[in-house]
Design a protein around this motif. Structure first.
Motif, mmCIF file in Angstrom:
data_model
loop_
_atom_site.group_PDB
_atom_site.id
_atom_site.type_symbol
_atom_site.label_atom_id
_atom_site.label_comp_id
_atom_site.label_asym_id
_atom_site.label_seq_id
_atom_site.Cartn_x
_atom_site.Cartn_y
_atom_site.Cartn_z
ATOM 1 N N TRP A 104 -0.201 7.662 2.435
ATOM 2 C CA TRP A 104 -1.188 7.315 1.416
ATOM 3 C C TRP A 104 -0.545 6.936 0.079
ATOM 4 C CZ3 TRP A 104 -2.765 8.776 -3.383
ATOM 5 C CH2 TRP A 104 -3.985 8.246 -3.819
ATOM 6 N N VAL A 107 1.032 3.498 -0.029
ATOM 7 C CA VAL A 107 0.014 2.445 0.070
ATOM 8 C C VAL A 107 -0.763 2.333 -1.245
ATOM 9 C CG1 VAL A 107 -2.127 1.755 1.235
ATOM 10 C CG2 VAL A 107 -0.172 2.540 2.579
ATOM 11 N N ALA A 113 -2.733 -0.914 -2.987
ATOM 12 C CA ALA A 113 -3.726 -1.336 -1.992
ATOM 13 C C ALA A 113 -4.827 -0.279 -1.913
ATOM 14 C CB ALA A 113 -3.061 -1.551 -0.644
ATOM 15 N N ASP A 115 -8.125 -0.364 -1.151
ATOM 16 C CA ASP A 115 -8.979 -0.318 0.043
ATOM 17 C C ASP A 115 -8.235 0.247 1.253
ATOM 18 O OD1 ASP A 115 -11.149 -1.307 -1.342
ATOM 19 O OD2 ASP A 115 -11.030 -3.321 -0.496
ATOM 20 N N TRP A 116 -6.994 -0.180 1.457
ATOM 21 C CA TRP A 116 -6.211 0.349 2.576
ATOM 22 C C TRP A 116 -5.997 1.844 2.404
ATOM 23 C CZ3 TRP A 116 -5.622 -1.922 7.041
ATOM 24 C CH2 TRP A 116 -5.724 -3.312 7.118
ATOM 25 N N ILE A 119 -9.133 3.713 3.419
ATOM 26 C CA ILE A 119 -9.229 3.866 4.878
ATOM 27 C C ILE A 119 -8.328 5.015 5.341
ATOM 28 C CG2 ILE A 119 -8.677 2.763 7.094
ATOM 29 C CD1 ILE A 119 -9.556 0.084 5.755
ATOM 30 N N ILE A 120 -7.126 5.071 4.781
ATOM 31 C CA ILE A 120 -6.180 6.127 5.161
ATOM 32 C C ILE A 120 -6.719 7.501 4.772
ATOM 33 C CG2 ILE A 120 -3.884 7.088 4.665
ATOM 34 C CD1 ILE A 120 -2.925 4.114 4.452
ATOM 35 N N ASP A 171 -7.029 -4.225 -6.948
ATOM 36 C CA ASP A 171 -6.530 -4.006 -5.588
ATOM 37 C C ASP A 171 -5.647 -5.180 -5.182
ATOM 38 O OD1 ASP A 171 -6.140 -3.504 -2.848
ATOM 39 O OD2 ASP A 171 -8.164 -2.678 -2.632
ATOM 40 N N LEU A 175 -9.931 -5.465 0.685
ATOM 41 C CA LEU A 175 -10.704 -5.652 1.919
ATOM 42 C C LEU A 175 -12.183 -5.739 1.606
ATOM 43 C CD1 LEU A 175 -8.861 -2.992 4.130
ATOM 44 C CD2 LEU A 175 -8.549 -5.476 4.173
#
Length: 181
Positions: A104, A107, A113, A115-116, A119-120, A171, A175
């Motif tokens: 995390w 990223v 990032a 949005d990524w 998700i994580i 970002d 996404l």
């Protein structure tokens, strides 16, 4: 029925294991944060708007050191527990969510990032819930030791989302999940 000496031997094995697992989990977590320049002092992170409920920077170091210590203790308890289906599944999921945990920071802070990272962190929270469920079946204390981590992940998820929402365009790999853009 375990004798008193067998019970004492089990505690000794647990302490020996904890002397390995706690430093490994804490050091790996700190290393993940260090290599990704996580937190305040990161130029990208310093420029983004933070939500009103963002704790002060020093809280993160204290919280993560405490949480990683508790995770290492829970891991030690489960590692010395007798073999079982719940132990095996709990350990697999624990290590998957721990890998996501260590991913995390690079990223979010390293790559920017949002949005990524969101998700994580969602996957981490799901993995932590499953880990708690399995660890509770192996050893109640091991499962309970992970509850503060689960609570902190709820805060981390909200922070991650709000930083994305408050900073459309910040970002670096959007996404379209956290911002309207």
């Amino acid at each position: 029925m375990a004798t008193h000496s067998q019970h004492g031997w089990h505690h000794w094995k647990w302490w020996q294991m904890a002397l390995i697992t706690v430093p490994l989990v804490v050091i790996a977590g700190n290393l993940s944060g260090y290599v990704s320049n996580s937190g305040f002092g990161n130029p990208w992170f310093d420029m983004v708007e933070k939500p009103s409920f963002m704790p002060p920077g020093w809280v993160f170091g204290v919280a993560w050191t405490t949480l990683y210590t508790l995770m290492g203790l829970a891991l030690a308890i489960v590692l010395v527990a007798p073999q079982s289906r719940y132990r095996r599944l709990g350990l697999i999921i624990f290590f998957v969510q721990l890998a996501l945990n260590y991913l995390w920071s690079p990223v979010f802070f390293g790559a920017g990032a949002i949005d990524w990272a969101f998700i994580i962190v969602i996957a981490m929270a799901v993995g932590a819930c499953l880990t708690v469920s399995f660890f509770l079946r192996v050893n109640r204390v091991a499962g309970l030791l992970l509850l503060p981590y689960l609570a902190w992940l709820c805060l981390a998820t909200a922070l991650n989302f709000e930083i994305g929402r408050l900073n459309p365009g910040a970002d670096r790999a959007p996404l379209g999940i956290t911002s309207a853009r």
